[in-house]
Scaffold this active site. Sequence first.
Site, PDB file in Angstrom:
ATOM      1  N   LYS A  78      -5.697  12.179 -14.579  1.00 30.40           N
ATOM      2  CA  LYS A  78      -6.657  11.222 -14.008  1.00 30.40           C
ATOM      3  C   LYS A  78      -6.068  10.581 -12.753  1.00 30.40           C
ATOM      4  O   LYS A  78      -4.851  10.646 -12.526  1.00 30.40           O
ATOM      5  CB  LYS A  78      -6.984  10.157 -15.057  1.00 30.40           C
ATOM      6  CG  LYS A  78      -5.779   9.314 -15.474  1.00 30.40           C
ATOM      7  CD  LYS A  78      -6.117   8.428 -16.660  1.00 30.40           C
ATOM      8  CE  LYS A  78      -4.935   7.571 -17.073  1.00 30.40           C
ATOM      9  NZ  LYS A  78      -5.230   6.792 -18.292  1.00 30.40           N
ATOM     10  N   ARG A  87     -11.307  -2.119 -26.117  1.00 31.38           N
ATOM     11  CA  ARG A  87     -11.540  -1.651 -24.762  1.00 31.38           C
ATOM     12  C   ARG A  87     -12.489  -0.469 -24.863  1.00 31.38           C
ATOM     13  O   ARG A  87     -13.675  -0.646 -25.006  1.00 31.38           O
ATOM     14  CB  ARG A  87     -10.162  -1.280 -24.144  1.00 31.38           C
ATOM     15  CG  ARG A  87     -10.148  -1.173 -22.657  1.00 31.38           C
ATOM     16  CD  ARG A  87      -8.802  -0.684 -22.139  1.00 31.38           C
ATOM     17  NE  ARG A  87      -8.476   0.667 -22.584  1.00 31.38           N
ATOM     18  CZ  ARG A  87      -7.523   1.431 -22.060  1.00 31.38           C
ATOM     19  NH1 ARG A  87      -6.770   0.960 -21.085  1.00 31.38           N
ATOM     20  NH2 ARG A  87      -7.296   2.647 -22.505  1.00 31.38           N
ATOM     21  N   TYR A 131       2.558 -11.803  10.690  1.00 28.13           N
ATOM     22  CA  TYR A 131       1.500 -12.772  10.378  1.00 28.13           C
ATOM     23  C   TYR A 131       2.063 -14.010   9.682  1.00 28.13           C
ATOM     24  O   TYR A 131       2.891 -13.898   8.773  1.00 28.13           O
ATOM     25  CB  TYR A 131       0.453 -12.140   9.468  1.00 28.13           C
ATOM     26  CG  TYR A 131      -0.475 -11.191  10.183  1.00 28.13           C
ATOM     27  CD1 TYR A 131      -1.263 -11.628  11.251  1.00 28.13           C
ATOM     28  CD2 TYR A 131      -0.580  -9.859   9.782  1.00 28.13           C
ATOM     29  CE1 TYR A 131      -2.126 -10.758  11.902  1.00 28.13           C
ATOM     30  CE2 TYR A 131      -1.439  -8.987  10.423  1.00 28.13           C
ATOM     31  CZ  TYR A 131      -2.211  -9.437  11.485  1.00 28.13           C
ATOM     32  OH  TYR A 131      -3.057  -8.578  12.124  1.00 28.13           O
ATOM     33  N   MET A 184      -1.494  -4.518   7.167  1.00 26.81           N
ATOM     34  CA  MET A 184      -2.349  -3.427   6.681  1.00 26.81           C
ATOM     35  C   MET A 184      -1.762  -2.054   7.030  1.00 26.81           C
ATOM     36  O   MET A 184      -1.760  -1.140   6.208  1.00 26.81           O
ATOM     37  CB  MET A 184      -3.751  -3.548   7.284  1.00 26.81           C
ATOM     38  CG  MET A 184      -4.753  -2.565   6.714  1.00 26.81           C
ATOM     39  SD  MET A 184      -6.371  -2.670   7.473  1.00 26.81           S
ATOM     40  CE  MET A 184      -6.898  -4.310   7.001  1.00 26.81           C
TER      41      MET A 184
END
Length: 384
Positions: free
Chosen positions: A44, A138, A266, A314
């Site tokens: 997966k 779940r 930043y 980013m």
Amino acid sequence: MNAVSIAPTNHVVGPRLSIDLDAVAANTRLFVGRAAGEIMAVVKADGLGHGAADVARTALANGATRLGVTSIGEAVGLRFDGLTAPVLSWLNAKGADWDLAVRYDVELAVPSVDHLEAIERTTTGARIHLHLDTGMARDGASPSDWAELCRAARVAERRGRLQVVGVMGHLGCADDPSEECNRTARQLFDWGVGTAWSAGLRPQHRHLAATAATLTDPDAHHTMSRIGAGLVGIDPSRTVALKPALTLRAPLVSVRTVGAGTPVGYGHAWTAPAATRLGLLPVGYADGLPRIASGRAEVLVGGQRRPLVGRISMDMAVVDLGDAAVTLGDDVVILGPGHAGEPTVREWAAWADTIEHEIVTGLGARLQRTTSVAATRPDVLRTV
Ligand SMILES: *Cc1c(COP(=O)(O)O)cnc(C)c1O
């Protein structure tokens, strides 16, 4: 005084993720040796970020006999990639395309009577695994609904609509074998199998264990283990040394000299305490480097561990090079198996307050990927 130099743009030399399928092969063989039953290779989330089809082919070539994924879409994707081994899909909404699954020979986990009825209504001949919630609240049917699900499945089977081939559960605390909830879950699973049997079902596959329980809890093995993380070198039980398969490198795009007191990135989250050299790496949180690791993470530069400084952006991150012997364009190792001193996925997970699974599945599609395998198994890699 700031001095800056910029490397020429080169589309080939960007951040690169290498995937070592020989590590996956070795890990698979370890699980084949440990498990009492078959190995289902769980691929997966694109094989936990390692390439679903490549991991699947490698695992099957090294002793796994079946494949597992969450959605029907992922399972059909494996068929498009030429994989013909049995594959199970265990997480689908009631309105999923059940007939597509059957046409592509995808086995289905069934967590409720609603799902069962939807499958019966829309297709014929499904091979299903009844899914019992063994204590996570779940996925899977709750124990109070289980007997009814088994009865309904048997009715459908007798009508010739589908075939129950398996019963599955999942362990919520297998990372810590001393947890009482493992025993409770095992007992619940045994009860679930017994209930299915009493309803007249004869599921040949009974599977509860994933990576951790396969390594630590032989009582949970039953007829099959579903192994995902372990194939790619992650051992949540911390009991064996598996082989990590990923290496992430990025070139130094620029190197600048800065004076003491220079703020970086930043928010000016870091300020150089003394004059130093800063290197710019073209990889950031959009590529899967967790921003929360800012101020903690390190990379390997010219054989030395050096800290990332300022906030991870980013698309880029800044490394304090200090006196590391590097030239513009040199490769920096961001993570790898650790053999040369580079940070491991486990360290990145610690820096990001998370687990290794989240790091490997988060490494983004923007990275250039190269997959390697020993020449002895050329059949594993499909030639495109
Ligand atoms: C992801 C998953 C697995 C594989 O678990 P690992 O710990 O990665 O081996 C097995 N079963 C189910 C139901 C899963 O969702």
